[in-house]
Design an enzyme around this catalytic site. Structure first.
Site, mmCIF file in Angstrom:
data_model
loop_
_atom_site.group_PDB
_atom_site.id
_atom_site.type_symbol
_atom_site.label_atom_id
_atom_site.label_comp_id
_atom_site.label_asym_id
_atom_site.label_seq_id
_atom_site.Cartn_x
_atom_site.Cartn_y
_atom_site.Cartn_z
ATOM 1 N N GLU A 153 0.799 -1.233 0.000
ATOM 2 C CA GLU A 153 0.000 0.000 0.000
ATOM 3 C C GLU A 153 0.821 1.268 0.000
ATOM 4 O OE1 GLU A 153 -2.076 -2.408 3.360
ATOM 5 O OE2 GLU A 153 -0.081 -2.251 2.530
ATOM 6 N N ASP B 257 -1.998 -4.930 3.814
ATOM 7 C CA ASP B 257 -2.075 -5.253 5.241
ATOM 8 C C ASP B 257 -2.916 -6.509 5.509
ATOM 9 O OD1 ASP B 257 -0.503 -3.116 5.842
ATOM 10 O OD2 ASP B 257 -2.132 -1.803 6.476
ATOM 11 N N ASP C 82 -5.469 -7.603 7.048
ATOM 12 C CA ASP C 82 -6.785 -7.465 7.680
ATOM 13 C C ASP C 82 -7.833 -7.374 6.577
ATOM 14 O OD1 ASP C 82 -6.425 -4.931 6.634
ATOM 15 O OD2 ASP C 82 -6.188 -3.941 8.558
ATOM 16 N N GLU D 77 -9.577 -4.873 5.404
ATOM 17 C CA GLU D 77 -9.376 -3.761 4.471
ATOM 18 C C GLU D 77 -8.235 -4.054 3.514
ATOM 19 O OE1 GLU D 77 -9.101 1.114 4.604
ATOM 20 O OE2 GLU D 77 -8.898 -0.044 6.441
ATOM 21 N N TYR E 206 2.396 -5.783 12.968
ATOM 22 C CA TYR E 206 1.235 -5.061 12.451
ATOM 23 C C TYR E 206 0.416 -4.485 13.593
ATOM 24 C CZ TYR E 206 -2.790 -3.997 9.527
ATOM 25 O OH TYR E 206 -3.801 -3.342 8.873
ATOM 26 N N ARG F 176 -2.660 -3.061 13.716
ATOM 27 C CA ARG F 176 -4.130 -3.160 13.786
ATOM 28 C C ARG F 176 -4.488 -4.609 14.099
ATOM 29 N NH1 ARG F 176 -3.270 0.296 9.313
ATOM 30 N NH2 ARG F 176 -3.905 2.425 9.764
ATOM 31 N N HIS G 217 -3.492 -12.839 13.447
ATOM 32 C CA HIS G 217 -2.561 -11.759 13.762
ATOM 33 C C HIS G 217 -1.835 -12.069 15.066
ATOM 34 C CE1 HIS G 217 -5.395 -8.772 11.493
ATOM 35 N NE2 HIS G 217 -4.839 -9.656 10.697
#
Length: 784
Positions: A10, A83, A85, A87, A305, A307, A351
């Site tokens: 990203e 990432d 997750d 999103e 990470y 989040r 995660h």
């Protein structure tokens, strides 16, 4: 030789760090976040066609898509490393759809930490794109779009343009409004405490608190000592009494370490210990995750990470931290087995918790490469992770029960026997969090006073009463939310996702549903109350905490493949559509609403009405537009209208010469022309103080001392809004010795004292200011 594989992430920072760890066979490119989204100009969801979303390429990302398509040509493999997750999964799917029709060469790569080992292992073991996770994110996006784009136009029509509603946002505002109403409705109650100062045959003297009177527990809730006469009655009943130790209880107490950070806990702790707002915490954490330049070593991701809602830690990381603890603190601080923490229900355990990626990068080793805020946050994450794998602290606790006639006093003392994890880290504490029925503002301090070291006394030992100390207290209302405590509330109630909390709070502040007072606590505005009340009346399900939390469970089921996302949308939309149609007809039309009053217009004698404007409620003449008289007002505790008196001041309008009046507005007091609305001249109540420094941004304006809406001083350019330079800290003439910026900033804190620093954090220049005493200063007179 051209690279055979393409890796897409990203951000440019992440791309740079990955490029360091992958060889010549890999070309790394950045998509710079989302490349497609729903259109801003319309709903973008076809409800009649099974909620089909109309995704399109974002205008500013078309060039990036073309570059990615060009880079993808001829590549054997395309690795999507956004990432790990929901999103990130959606970003990966959308990029794959845009740049290639052959998904067989597209692979999903999940990178929890940006280290050489983790990156190379992820590339060597790619996964397929996860349709269920993608569907869960699409469901969230469609759900939020339906709520926002269906309800917001109602608010535009009924209240004013520019307002917005949101599934999580509006519930968050409701929490702040309900807390503010609890505070306003709170009635303080008086109560008294009684403390005995005692001395035994061995030192030291100690304190004991009255905990029981005539068989009733004194707990300030069910039973209180409510008045001075009541406490004096107790004191008189103890006159001439003999004091001695009753029961003595000695026990060992353990305090266990807290788990390594998850997103919400990191935001809360960074607010408590560092004073960071959640948005800043996440920005700094993103920087630490994506990669930091470490001199000759190049770029390295320093944390995993950020989040996450999982407390899981990899076996390799556990082994490394246990070696570090034994080497740094000794084997007596290391438990026999690693400490394992249970994640909360619904946590994504794919995660890990937030932790340092490598124990070799100690905070002190990387300090010179980090900005001050990055170093502070990294140190916090480091200490919490290390402490989480240490032994508990051990205390020797002693309790004396002291019965005296009809009273029972209690003294509690403790000593640290073994500091354990506390050698490294102690969790921060929130500010006073009294409940609605109250606790007194001094009780916390008092309890700490009572937790000292007690003498080595035995049952039956005589005591000497040194003094009886009665104290008056008042119950306190619940505290206003801070950004950190609001995040804690959202997290505990299961509202939204931790990764969205910082954005939600920024949004409700930007929309002016909530403001911050001078202590940075969150206060619901009149607009926030109004919009919340309207939405609760018309959409009781959407504005319901349990409903909002339940939708998170629905999204989890979609991710787990237990339910199609369109089925969940239908179940939500049917009652929502019914409420929407009803609200269009029945929601109060505040914009056109006129509430009669018995207040007469000073200009024409007509009765005035309460109307709603951009800055909240105001009084307007009913004869408008023939009479345009308006007045500001406040409401007292009973809701009665109190007209704000416009005082004449000894100044005339610069434009028309008529007298200026002292008025109230959205941002407090100001001077306005008495000829309004014909003359709209306004001025600040106090003329801004000129610091005699040119604005460093526009180079044209002057920096002046101003006051915020809450009365707090700040410094800004006098060319606002053309120039938006502003600083809470006082600017002084520069230049900065390091970066040559034309100004420096003076800052005074309890911890650092008076420092003068560069306003650019990346510069890092800072120097202690030594206060000088004038030669003619006189010594202070001695006190009597």
């Amino acid at each position: 030789m051209a690279a055979k594989n393409l890796v897409i992430v990203e951000s440019p920072a992440k791309a740079k760090t990955l490029g360091k760890y992958l060889g010549r066979d890999y070309q790394v490119k950045a998509s710079v976040g989302h490349v497609v989204d729903l259109p801003k100009s319309k709903l973008g969801v076809d409800v009649k066609k099974n909620f089909a979303p109309d995704f399109h390429v974002i205008q500013t990302k078309k060039k990036i898509i073309d570059e990615l398509k060009k880079a993808a040509k001829g590549k054997e493999n395309i690795y999507l490393a956004s990432d790990p997750d929901r999103e990130g999964e959606a970003i990966a799917w959308h990029i794959a759809d845009q740049i290639t029709t052959n998904h067989r060469r597209v692979h999903r790569v999940l990178i929890n930490e940006i280290t050489k080992k983790a990156v190379q292992e992820a590339i060597a073991n790619p996964q397929e794109l996860d349709r269920n996770k993608f569907d869960a994110q699409i469901a969230r996006r469609v759900l939020d779009r339906l709520v926002g784009y269906k309800i917001s136009p109602l608010l535009w029509n009924k209240v004013r343009r520019g307002l917005s509603a949101g599934r999580v946002q509006s519930v968050t505002v409701r929490l702040v409004c309900e807390r503010e109403r609890d505070i306003r409705a709170f009635e303080a109650q008086e109560y008294w405490s009684l403390t005995a100062q005692l001395e035994g045959r061995l030192p030291p003297p100690f304190k004991a608190r009255l905990v029981q009177w005539r068989g009733q527990k004194v707990d300030n809730k069910k039973f209180r000592i409510e008045s001075d006469p009541a406490v004096q009655e107790i004191i008189e009943s103890l006159n001439g009494a003999s004091w001695e130790i009753g029961e003595v209880e000695k026990k060992e107490r353990r305090r266990y370490p807290t788990p390594p950070f998850v997103t919400s806990k990191l935001q809360q702790e960074a607010a408590r210990k560092l004073g960071f707002q959640p948005k800043r915490t996440m920005q700094v954490a993103q920087h630490l995750y994506e990669g930091v330049e470490l001199g000759d070593e190049g770029s390295a991701g320093l944390i995993t990470y950020m989040r996450t809602d999982s407390t899981r830690v990899s076996a390799d990381a556990l082994a490394d931290v246990r070696q570090h603890i034994e080497r740094q603190y000794g084997k007596n601080y290391l438990p026999d087995k690693p400490n394992i923490y249970r994640s909360k229900k619904g946590a994504q355990d794919a995660h890990e918790a937030i932790r340092p990626t490598a124990l070799e990068y100690t905070p002190e080793r990387v300090r010179r490469y980090l900005r001050r805020d990055a170093f502070q946050l990294y140190s916090l994450i480091w200490d919490r992770f290390v402490a989480s794998q240490m032994l508990p602290a051990v205390f020797d606790q002693t309790v004396f029960e002291i019965p005296v006639r009809e009273a029972l006093f209690r003294a509690t003392g403790q000593q640290v026997k073994f500091d354990g994890f506390m050698k490294v880290y102690i969790e921060g504490r929130d500010e006073r969090a009294a409940q609605a029925n109250g606790s007194d503002e001094e009780s916390e301090d008092d309890s700490q006073d009572m937790e000292g070291v007690l003498p080595d006394l035995q049952k039956g030992d005589a005591l000497k009463l040194l003094a009886l100390d009665p104290r008056q207290h008042f119950t306190q209302p619940p505290p206003r939310y801070t950004q950190a405590s609001l995040i804690k509330e959202l997290d505990e109630k299961g509202i939204g996702r931790p990764s969205t909390y910082a954005a939600i709070i920024s949004n409700i502040l930007d929309r002016e549903y909530v403001a911050q007072d001078d202590r940075r606590a969150l206060v619901a505005t009149d607009l926030g109350f109004l919009v919340t009340d309207l939405l609760v009346e018309s959409f009781p399900d959407i504005l319901n905490v349990e409903f909002t939390a339940g939708m998170e469970d629905e999204l989890d089921k979609i991710e787990e493949g237990k339910e199609p996302w369109t089925k969940a949308m239908k179940r939500f939309y049917t009652p929502f559509e019914r409420d929407l149609k009803k609200a269009e007809k029945e929601m109060r039309d505040v914009k056109r609403q006129e509430v009669p009053t018995d207040i007469a217009c000073e200009k024409c004698g007509s009765m005035m009405v309460v109307k709603w404007g951009r800055n909240g409620e105001f009084l307007a003449c009913k004869a408008y537009p023939d009479c345009k008289s308006t007045k500001n007002f406040n409401r007292d505790d009973k809701g009665e209208i109190k007209v704000t008196v416009e005082e004449a001041v000894n100044e005339n309008c610069d434009q028309c010469g008529r007298p200026m009046l002292l008025r109230w507005g959205k941002y407090g007091k100001f001077l306005g022309c008495s000829g309004y609305p014909e003359c709209k001249t306004i001025r600040p109540l106090q003329k801004p103080v000129d610091l005699g420094i040119k604005c460093p941004d526009c180079k044209e304006g002057d920096i002046k001392e101003r006051k915020s809406r809450w009365g707090k001083l700040f410094y800004g350019c006098d060319r606002y809004p053309e120039c938006k330079f502003a600083s809470w800290d006082k600017p002084v003439p520069g230049p900065c010795p390091d970066c040559r910026d034309p100004i420096l900033i003076d800052k005074i804190t309890k911890r650092a004292g008076h420092i003068r620093r560069c306003r650019h954090k990346e510069c890092g220049y800072s120097v202690q200011v030594v206060e000088t005493v004038p030669d003619n200063a006189q010594p202070a007179a001695p006190s009597n």
